[in-house]
Motif scaffolding. Structure first.
Motif, PDB file in Angstrom:
ATOM      1  N   LEU A   1      -6.016   1.318   2.292  1.00 36.26           N
ATOM      2  CA  LEU A   1      -4.636   1.085   2.720  1.00 36.26           C
ATOM      3  C   LEU A   1      -3.786   2.276   2.319  1.00 36.26           C
TER       4      LEU A   1
ATOM      5  N   ALA B   1       1.269  -3.647   4.021  1.00 35.58           N
ATOM      6  CA  ALA B   1      -0.101  -3.319   3.603  1.00 35.58           C
ATOM      7  C   ALA B   1      -0.642  -4.383   2.655  1.00 35.58           C
TER       8      ALA B   1
ATOM      9  N   TYR C   1      -5.997   1.777  -2.390  1.00 39.67           N
ATOM     10  CA  TYR C   1      -4.676   2.125  -1.865  1.00 39.67           C
ATOM     11  C   TYR C   1      -4.402   3.591  -2.206  1.00 39.67           C
TER      12      TYR C   1
ATOM     13  N   THR D   1       0.391   2.067   7.089  1.00 37.78           N
ATOM     14  CA  THR D   1       1.534   1.201   7.404  1.00 37.78           C
ATOM     15  C   THR D   1       2.861   1.954   7.361  1.00 37.78           C
TER      16      THR D   1
END
Length: 371
Positions: free
Chosen positions: A5, A17, A35, A101
């Motif tokens: 992400l 996200a 992430y 995102t």
């Protein structure tokens, strides 16, 4: 299932996200996440406090300036370095899919994944797409949009689908009683939230100060003012001076980490018009007064806000017209008129998409099956 992400800069890019991660874990409890964000953005703190099993790594990247400058050359160099660093992290993690995102941090991450032939998805929150997502649309496997009609904004994309904003799913499941308990509020007292976005907004914080003398006009209502971390101390001091320390119904805080629960308890909200925020309030059906930021690319927040205004779900006040008197008049009219408030609430909820996270994850799984 292994998922990378990326998204950052503001909470509006991070929370979708996390909503995707939450939905993935519901459907695939053994899913693993990485992430990739920045050290300086809100994403590092928000991810750490989410309670989700997500490993965090960082790259160094900045956004482009709107005019020609040497700083843009440095940004290009940081982008290339960010791509190299992202490739290293992606190769180590071996994801099935990489999801961006929004925010400039996801640019090198999604681009790196595309160059490594890894499936990629990009989520666009706004009616008008940002520079990073427009750039990535040429490389991503799939673009998911929050607003019907935004599909046409990505003419060079391989695939564009409407899913809504995944954040709506998280917020739709929030417990209002927990939100009231957080603030120590009575069960039935009207709750008005005033917030300037995840980082705060000076113009809105100034109005938070200026409306203090007007509060006796709504003696039964509670107000929660969220200033942002950077402006909290100065704003609170001014409010305390203005109120002589009498703040029984006026709660001033820098940030709220259980915002979905607090939102679920709200009768009315005053805020900017970031797309993730609009997904939240429509998922819950909250009447709103929107003050779009005039400092964003392509004035996209006003475009977002007018979308709700056209459907009578919100009132829009431009920052140049914002005064304490005009804002409080609107607040008072909505709070004291249950018919108007109820209609705005129904219109807001009609526009919401509480199944957005499920739709996004389903599209992701369809994509992986095809590949």
């Amino acid at each position: 299932m292994r998922i990378v992400l990326s998204g950052g800069g503001t909470g509006g890019h991070v929370y979708p996200a996390l909503a995707i991660a939450e939905q993935c874990l519901k459907e695939h409890p053994k899913a693993e996440f990485l992430y990739i964000g920045t050290q300086s953005g809100l994403e590092k703190t928000i991810v750490a406090k989410s309670g989700l099993p997500i490993r965090f790594e960082s790259i160094e990247i900045t956004g482009f300036r709107r005019k020609l400058s040497m700083e843009n050359l440095k940004t290009v160099m940081r982008f290339l370095a960010g791509v190299r660093r992202s490739k290293q992290l992606i190769k180590q993690f071996k994801p099935d899919v990489v999801i961006g995102t929004g925010g400039y941090v996801c640019g090198p991450v999604v681009y790196a994944a595309a160059k490594l032939n890894i499936p990629t998805m990009v989520h666009e929150q706004n009616v008008l797409p940002g520079l990073t997502n427009r750039f990535l649309s040429r490389y991503a496997t799939c673009i998911a949009v929050s607003f019907k009609g935004s599909e046409s904004k990505f003419p060079k994309a391989k695939r564009v689908v409407f899913t809504g904003n995944p954040r709506a799913t998280t917020v739709a499941q929030a417990d209002a009683s927990k939100g009231r308990a957080t603030l120590g509020l009575l069960p039935n007292a009207p709750l008005v939230i005033i917030v300037g976005g995840s980082r705060g907004a000076k113009a809105i914080n100034n109005v938070m100060v200026d409306i203090v003398p007007l509060l006796p006009r709504l003696p039964n209502a509670h107000f929660v003012c969220i200033t942002g971390e950077a402006q909290f101390e100065a704003t609170l001091k001014r409010i305390q001076t203005e109120s002589n320390g009498q703040l029984d119904h006026y709660h001033v805080v820098p940030y709220i980490h259980n915002m979905p629960e607090v939102l679920a308890a709200a009768s009315l909200i005053v805020n900017r018009a970031g797309a993730s925020f609009l997904a939240e309030i429509t998922a819950l059906g909250i009447p709103s007064i929107l003050i779009p930021s005039p400092y964003v690319t392509n004035n996209h927040q006003e475009v977002n806000a007018r979308w709700l205004e056209r459907e009578k779900a919100a009132e829009v006040v431009l920052e140049k017209d914002l005064t304490a008197d005009s804002l409080f008049d609107l607040i008072e009219k909505i709070v004291q008129d249950p018919i108007r408030s109820d209609y705005m609430s129904k219109q807001s909820k009609r526009m919401g998409n509480p199944k957005a996270a499920q739709l996004f994850v389903q599209e992701m799984k369809n994509l992986l099956r095809k590949l």
